[in-house]
Design a protein around this motif. Structure first.
Motif, PDB file in Angstrom:
ATOM      1  N   TYR A 145       5.333   6.378  -2.675  1.00  0.00           N
ATOM      2  CA  TYR A 145       6.414   5.819  -1.862  1.00  0.00           C
ATOM      3  C   TYR A 145       5.837   4.867  -0.829  1.00  0.00           C
ATOM      4  O   TYR A 145       4.645   4.889  -0.520  1.00  0.00           O
ATOM      5  CB  TYR A 145       7.256   6.916  -1.197  1.00  0.00           C
ATOM      6  N   ASP A 146       6.719   4.027  -0.288  1.00  0.00           N
ATOM      7  CA  ASP A 146       6.339   3.040   0.718  1.00  0.00           C
ATOM      8  C   ASP A 146       6.596   3.644   2.100  1.00  0.00           C
ATOM      9  O   ASP A 146       7.742   3.680   2.565  1.00  0.00           O
ATOM     10  CB  ASP A 146       7.142   1.756   0.523  1.00  0.00           C
ATOM     11  N   ALA A 147       5.541   4.117   2.752  1.00  0.00           N
ATOM     12  CA  ALA A 147       5.674   4.777   4.060  1.00  0.00           C
ATOM     13  C   ALA A 147       6.014   3.806   5.179  1.00  0.00           C
ATOM     14  O   ALA A 147       6.423   4.225   6.261  1.00  0.00           O
ATOM     15  CB  ALA A 147       4.386   5.527   4.399  1.00  0.00           C
ATOM     16  N   SER A 148       5.875   2.503   4.928  1.00  0.00           N
ATOM     17  CA  SER A 148       6.135   1.514   5.979  1.00  0.00           C
ATOM     18  C   SER A 148       7.580   1.015   5.975  1.00  0.00           C
ATOM     19  O   SER A 148       7.965   0.246   6.845  1.00  0.00           O
ATOM     20  CB  SER A 148       5.183   0.326   5.834  1.00  0.00           C
ATOM     21  N   SER A 149       8.384   1.452   5.019  1.00  0.00           N
ATOM     22  CA  SER A 149       9.773   0.993   4.918  1.00  0.00           C
ATOM     23  C   SER A 149      10.752   2.091   5.295  1.00  0.00           C
ATOM     24  O   SER A 149      10.523   3.265   4.975  1.00  0.00           O
ATOM     25  CB  SER A 149      10.083   0.538   3.489  1.00  0.00           C
ATOM     26  N   PRO A 150      11.860   1.733   5.934  1.00  0.00           N
ATOM     27  CA  PRO A 150      12.881   2.722   6.280  1.00  0.00           C
ATOM     28  C   PRO A 150      13.376   3.443   5.032  1.00  0.00           C
ATOM     29  O   PRO A 150      13.567   2.841   3.981  1.00  0.00           O
ATOM     30  CB  PRO A 150      14.001   1.885   6.908  1.00  0.00           C
ATOM     31  N   SER A 188       0.862  -1.176   0.000  1.00  0.00           N
ATOM     32  CA  SER A 188       0.000   0.000   0.000  1.00  0.00           C
ATOM     33  C   SER A 188       0.901   1.229   0.000  1.00  0.00           C
ATOM     34  O   SER A 188       1.484   1.585   1.023  1.00  0.00           O
ATOM     35  CB  SER A 188      -0.906   0.007   1.236  1.00  0.00           C
ATOM     36  N   TYR A 189       1.039   1.843  -1.173  1.00  0.00           N
ATOM     37  CA  TYR A 189       1.904   3.009  -1.312  1.00  0.00           C
ATOM     38  C   TYR A 189       1.160   4.291  -0.938  1.00  0.00           C
ATOM     39  O   TYR A 189      -0.053   4.379  -1.058  1.00  0.00           O
ATOM     40  CB  TYR A 189       2.419   3.123  -2.749  1.00  0.00           C
ATOM     41  N   ILE A 198      -2.608   8.077   1.471  1.00  0.00           N
ATOM     42  CA  ILE A 198      -3.041   6.880   0.756  1.00  0.00           C
ATOM     43  C   ILE A 198      -4.076   7.352  -0.265  1.00  0.00           C
ATOM     44  O   ILE A 198      -4.921   8.189   0.058  1.00  0.00           O
ATOM     45  CB  ILE A 198      -3.673   5.852   1.730  1.00  0.00           C
ATOM     46  N   PRO A 199      -4.008   6.860  -1.518  1.00  0.00           N
ATOM     47  CA  PRO A 199      -4.919   7.373  -2.549  1.00  0.00           C
ATOM     48  C   PRO A 199      -6.386   7.427  -2.121  1.00  0.00           C
ATOM     49  O   PRO A 199      -6.883   6.546  -1.421  1.00  0.00           O
ATOM     50  CB  PRO A 199      -4.694   6.404  -3.703  1.00  0.00           C
ATOM     51  N   LEU A 244      11.727   5.469   3.265  1.00  0.00           N
ATOM     52  CA  LEU A 244      10.588   5.813   2.403  1.00  0.00           C
ATOM     53  C   LEU A 244      10.900   5.603   0.920  1.00  0.00           C
ATOM     54  O   LEU A 244      10.836   6.536   0.118  1.00  0.00           O
ATOM     55  CB  LEU A 244      10.138   7.252   2.650  1.00  0.00           C
ATOM     56  N   PRO A 245      11.242   4.365   0.516  1.00  0.00           N
ATOM     57  CA  PRO A 245      11.603   4.140  -0.888  1.00  0.00           C
ATOM     58  C   PRO A 245      10.462   4.479  -1.839  1.00  0.00           C
ATOM     59  O   PRO A 245       9.306   4.148  -1.591  1.00  0.00           O
ATOM     60  CB  PRO A 245      11.936   2.648  -0.946  1.00  0.00           C
ATOM     61  N   ARG A 246      10.826   5.166  -2.916  1.00  0.00           N
ATOM     62  CA  ARG A 246       9.833   5.594  -3.901  1.00  0.00           C
ATOM     63  C   ARG A 246       9.607   4.507  -4.946  1.00  0.00           C
ATOM     64  O   ARG A 246      10.548   3.904  -5.448  1.00  0.00           O
ATOM     65  CB  ARG A 246      10.292   6.860  -4.613  1.00  0.00           C
ATOM     66  N   LEU A 247       8.338   4.318  -5.273  1.00  0.00           N
ATOM     67  CA  LEU A 247       7.983   3.462  -6.396  1.00  0.00           C
ATOM     68  C   LEU A 247       8.266   4.233  -7.679  1.00  0.00           C
ATOM     69  O   LEU A 247       8.662   3.685  -8.688  1.00  0.00           O
ATOM     70  CB  LEU A 247       6.505   3.063  -6.318  1.00  0.00           C
ATOM     71  N   GLY A 248       8.081   5.532  -7.617  1.00  0.00           N
ATOM     72  CA  GLY A 248       8.348   6.394  -8.759  1.00  0.00           C
ATOM     73  C   GLY A 248       7.984   7.816  -8.420  1.00  0.00           C
ATOM     74  O   GLY A 248       7.252   8.077  -7.469  1.00  0.00           O
TER      75      GLY A 248
END
Length: 108
Positions: free
Chosen positions: A83-88, A21-22, A42-43, A90-94
């Motif tokens: 981005y993935d808010a649950s990962s250290p 869930s990005y 979240i969208p 905050l890695p971006r999907l794009g």
């Protein structure tokens, strides 16, 4: 003008099913790349998390950028992405630069 609220609508399209869930974002950046206004969520305010999207589906999502009252006149870059808010970190999907906003002074 500074102090205004700028509405932005993003159209996201799933090219493949997602398990994560990005968080969607729209950021306004100054000439130095610093965020001066942002809206991250979240969208569709949590109603359409990305892990529920179907391949090829387009999801429209509304954002509001509240410009600071003391924002200097000038050109600002508009960037949107996920981005993935649950990962250290905050890695971006794009992310992509999607436009610019010109802030002008209010006439006296």
């Amino acid at each position: 003008p500074a102090g205004a609220t700028v509405p932005v609508t993003a159209g996201w399209q799933a090219v493949a099913p997602m398990e994560t869930s990005y968080t969607g974002f729209v950021h306004l950046l100054d000439a130095n790349g610093q965020i001066v206004a942002q809206d991250d969520h979240i969208p569709q305010q949590g109603r359409r998390p990305t892990h529920t999207w179907l391949r090829g589906e387009v999801v429209e999502d509304d954002y509001e950028l509240r410009l600071p009252a003391d924002l200097a006149p000038g050109r600002y870059r508009l960037v949107a992405g996920l981005y993935d808010a649950s990962s250290p970190g905050l890695p971006r999907l794009g992310a992509a630069e999607v436009g610019e906003i010109i802030v002008q002074p209010i006439a006296p």
